[in-house]
Design an enzyme around this catalytic site. Structure first.
Site, PDB file in Angstrom:
ATOM      1  N   SER A 193       0.825  -1.201   0.000  1.00 50.09           N
ATOM      2  CA  SER A 193       0.000   0.000   0.000  1.00 50.09           C
ATOM      3  C   SER A 193       0.868   1.263   0.000  1.00 50.09           C
ATOM      4  O   SER A 193       1.669   1.456  -0.905  1.00 50.09           O
ATOM      5  CB  SER A 193      -0.960  -0.041   1.192  1.00 50.09           C
ATOM      6  OG  SER A 193      -2.009   0.879   1.043  1.00 50.09           O
ATOM      7  N   ASP A 212      -5.224  -4.119  -2.063  1.00 48.78           N
ATOM      8  CA  ASP A 212      -4.227  -3.661  -1.098  1.00 48.78           C
ATOM      9  C   ASP A 212      -3.385  -4.812  -0.548  1.00 48.78           C
ATOM     10  O   ASP A 212      -3.915  -5.804  -0.039  1.00 48.78           O
ATOM     11  CB  ASP A 212      -4.951  -2.961   0.046  1.00 48.78           C
ATOM     12  CG  ASP A 212      -4.025  -2.165   0.935  1.00 48.78           C
ATOM     13  OD1 ASP A 212      -3.124  -2.770   1.534  1.00 48.78           O
ATOM     14  OD2 ASP A 212      -4.188  -0.938   1.025  1.00 48.78           O
TER      15      ASP A 212
END
Length: 263
Positions: A49, A161
């Protein structure tokens, strides 16, 4: 912030495992700035991320302050738009020119520093440590926290993510045999005020940190100051505060490690 670096210092080589944490990712930049000023050589980077976004830019050869100037710019903020709940709350403009300034290598395998972007495959329920292919696409896939952002579809993969399955990825760094600094932007802190956003962040922190114990065990140094909890994850207002906090802790770490070499 005042630069406290020393004029003579030993050189240390490390690998970095950078966690996700949305806007708190600027902490990574401040910390890396301190490392570079003190002669610490970064040999490999993995990230999920926000850690993938920062790590990818640094691996391409950008300096921390260059990356910081980009992420706090109006052009960068404009890549995020409300998506009217069409598969996600927000959308990211993958074609924005500003992203090309962050990821200057057309292939992850060509970065100046070995780099791995961790993504979660929602279809196969597997974590993937990507080290080749289009950097911009895979790094932004690593940032696609569902349902805030929609996943990225590549062939038969549904990518999201990296922090969903591996918040602070260390696995791809093990083969380099350099000591690992792990930086977790989501310290275990219960908010005093139980607002909607605060509780949402707390739930995210709990759900995304299940893989942390194994990764922490692989790190020679683990950085996760509780003061990070005061940095807002979903706001651009605390960027300077987050960067300065990272720089402060980076300088503190450098001083501690270099003092040990003198003993």
């Amino acid at each position: 912030m005042e630069n406290n670096r020393t004029t003579t210092k030993p050189t240390l080589s490390v690998s970095l495992a950078l966690s996700g944490g949305a806007a708190r990712g600027v902490f990574h930049l401040g910390f890396i700035q301190a490392l570079e000023e003190n002669g610490v050589e970064i040999k490999a980077i993995s990230g999920s991320s926000a850690g993938a976004l920062v790590g990818g830019a640094i691996a391409c050869g950008l300096k921390p302050k260059e990356v910081f100037d980009i992420v706090k710019s109006k052009k960068f903020k404009k890549i995020f738009k409300f998506n009217w709940l069409k598969k996600s709350l927000l959308s990211i403009n993958l074609e924005a020119d500003i992203l090309d300034k962050l990821f200057t290598s057309d292939d992850i395998s060509k970065t100046k520093i070995p780099f791995y972007a961790c993504v979660s495959d929602l279809k196969s329920h597997k974590k993937l440590h990507i080290d080749k292919g289009d950097g911009k696409t895979f790094i932004l896939a690593s940032c696609a926290l569902v349902p805030l952002f929609k996943p990225v579809y590549i062939k038969d993969r549904v990518l999201a993510d990296g922090g969903i399955l591996d918040l602070m990825p260390t696995t791809p760094l093990l083969k380099y045999n350099y000591p690992i600094i792990g930086i977790n932007l989501m310290p275990n802190v219960m908010p005093k005020k139980h607002t909607f956003i605060n509780l949402l962040v707390r739930v995210l922190q709990i759900s995304l940190t299940t893989s942390l114990p194994q990764n922490i065990a692989r790190c020679k140094w683990y950085i996760s100051p509780k003061k990070l909890s005061s940095i807002k994850m979903f706001s651009f207002k605390d960027l300077q505060k987050g960067y300065d906090l990272g720089y402060k802790h980076g300088l503190k770490w450098c001083q501690s490690e270099f003092d040990k070499t003198k003993e």
